[in-house]
Design a protein around this motif. Structure first.
Motif: not given
Ligand SMILES: *[C@@H]1O[C@H](CO)[C@@H](O)[C@H](O)[C@H]1NC(C)=O
Ligand SMILES: *[C@@H]1O[C@H](CO)[C@@H](O)[C@H](O)[C@H]1NC(C)=O
Ligand SMILES: *[C@@H]1O[C@H](CO)[C@@H](O)[C@H](O)[C@H]1NC(C)=O
Ligand SMILES: *[C@@H]1O[C@H](CO)[C@@H](O)[C@H](O)[C@H]1NC(C)=O
Ligand SMILES: *[C@@H]1O[C@H](CO)[C@@H](O)[C@H](O)[C@H]1NC(C)=O
Length: 363
Positions: A206, A361, A309, A212-213, A209, A328-332
């Motif tokens: 990702n 959420d 991550g 951003q990290y 991400n 949903c498991y991969y968003r972070e």
């Protein structure tokens, strides 16, 4: 400022056909902004087989790939077949690249490259910074078969300008060589990039991400140490001859490896990349590339670190009733090993869909 960057980017896109085969003696010889084109039959002194390698204990009982490794372990220079010296806009301007994606990919993995170019490895600006992509490759086969594969990569290069290729056998035990050759190339052509992702072509990364990290690191813009991934510690060479990772005592006597990050994918700063390159010149090549990175870090007095991550051993999903590929498991997540091209394509697009409803959420 924004406008200036856009213009630069467009120019780069137009230059996509500006791929070239570069010979070693042509390095650094510039004609205007173009690298001097080459003639076909320039020679690079072939690295000679070390015949006395065969004198190590029980040499003849070692698997062929290990014998091969011992014969050619000292070879660190191979001619480049495909180069893109201006990938980062030239050495001086390379600080404009925030994240350079460096993906190990052998010629045969065309389908993976196709998927990557359309998904996480797309060259783009994210959150105001630039992401660039490189595949690093050796050669496949011998004779006409080798010629065919080389031609194949050359065609891909003409279209995408994203391949570095050296003239060595792209085998598992030559991955360390590939890594060193890349770092040498980076020091020459992209020494000021901020960060690098070094990884395999069968991972889901990702990269949004990641940017951003990396931007969130308060005191590190790439000029300080960073080496993060899936940390592996307290392990040593596997001594089982039939194992892919088999390392006999003739290659490494010590029973321990230094801490290292799994080679599926790790993030590092330019500072750390350059330190590793320089120190690697005094460290004998170890055939397993991620272990070798650990050896270089240890000698430099730097530590690899774990990032939750990065899941190079795959991601743990608590129940088989749940879709393993639920976005949903991969968003972070920063990176997961391993993904087939179709899954990768789907995941990238699902993650980027607006208004996703995830369990987290609802809390
Ligand atoms: C650049 O290359 C062209 C064509 O090979 C040649 O005519 C010219 O003299 C070269 N210029 C420089 C500065 O080397
Ligand atoms: C060749 O192999 C021998 C035996 O392993 C070793 O002692 C020697 O250093 C090697 N030479 C080179 C140039 O690597
Ligand atoms: C060499 O082979 C012999 C006989 O198989 C074995 O006993 C010995 O441990 C081996 N030595 C090494 C260093 O592999
Ligand atoms: C490349 O390396 C692999 C693995 O060691 C080997 O099987 C293959 O024969 C090699 N190819 C060439 C052309 O040397
Ligand atoms: C690495 O590549 C070189 C050059 O093609 C080759 O001679 C050598 O056998 C390869 N090493 C391994 C372990 O495959």
């Amino acid at each position: 400022m924004g406008a200036v960057l856009v213009v630069i980017y467009l120019n780069k896109e137009i230059n996509l056909t500006d791929h070239k085969t570069i010979c070693p003696q042509e390095y650094g010889k510039k004609n205007g902004t173009q690298t001097t084109p080459l003639t076909k039959n320039t020679s690079w002194p072939r690295c000679q087989q070390n015949m006395s390698a065969a004198s190590v204990t029980n040499f003849s009982s070692l698997p062929g790939r290990i014998q091969d490794f011992l014969y050619y372990q000292h070879c660190r220079h191979f001619p480049m077949l495909l180069d893109i010296p201006d990938k980062c806009g030239g050495a001086d301007r390379s600080s404009e690249v925030f994240l350079l994606l460096v993906i190990k990919s052998s010629a045969a993995n065309h389908d993976r490259r196709v998927a990557l170019r359309k998904t996480w490895a797309k060259e783009r600006s994210h959150n105001g910074v630039w992401i660039r992509r490189l595949f690093i490759s050796g050669t496949m086969g011998a004779g006409f078969e080798k010629k065919r594969w080389n031609k194949f990569l050359e065609l891909e290069q003409r279209e995408y300008s994203d391949i570095l290729q050296w003239d060595f056998n792209d085998s598992f035990f030559n991955l360390t060589l590939k890594q060193i050759l890349f770092l040498e190339w980076m020091e020459r052509n992209c020494p000021h990039v901020h960060f690098l992702l070094n990884g395999d072509d069968d991972v889901f990364a990702n990269t949004d991400n990641m940017v951003q990290y990396l931007q969130s690191l308060k005191d590190n813009d790439g000029s300080k140490h960073l080496f993060i991934g899936h940390l592996i510690q307290n392990v040593g060479p596997i001594r089982l001859p039939w194992n892919k990772y088999y390392i006999p005592v003739q290659v490494q006597e010590s029973d321990t490896y230094p801490p290292y990050c799994g080679g599926g994918g790790y993030l590092l700063s330019r500072y750390t990349a350059l330190v590793i390159y320089r120190i690697s010149q005094s460290i004998t090549i170890h055939p397993i590339d991620d272990v070798y990175m650990g050896m270089c870090l240890a000698k430099a007095g730097l530590s690899p670190e774990s990032h939750i991550g990065v899941q190079t051993a795959g991601i743990y999903i608590p129940s088989h009733k749940i879709d393993n590929y639920d976005p949903c498991y991969y968003r972070e997540i920063l990176l997961v090993h391993r993904f087939l091209p179709a899954d990768l394509y789907l995941m990238w697009h699902r993650l980027n869909e607006p208004n996703q409803e995830c369990f987290a959420d609802a809390k």
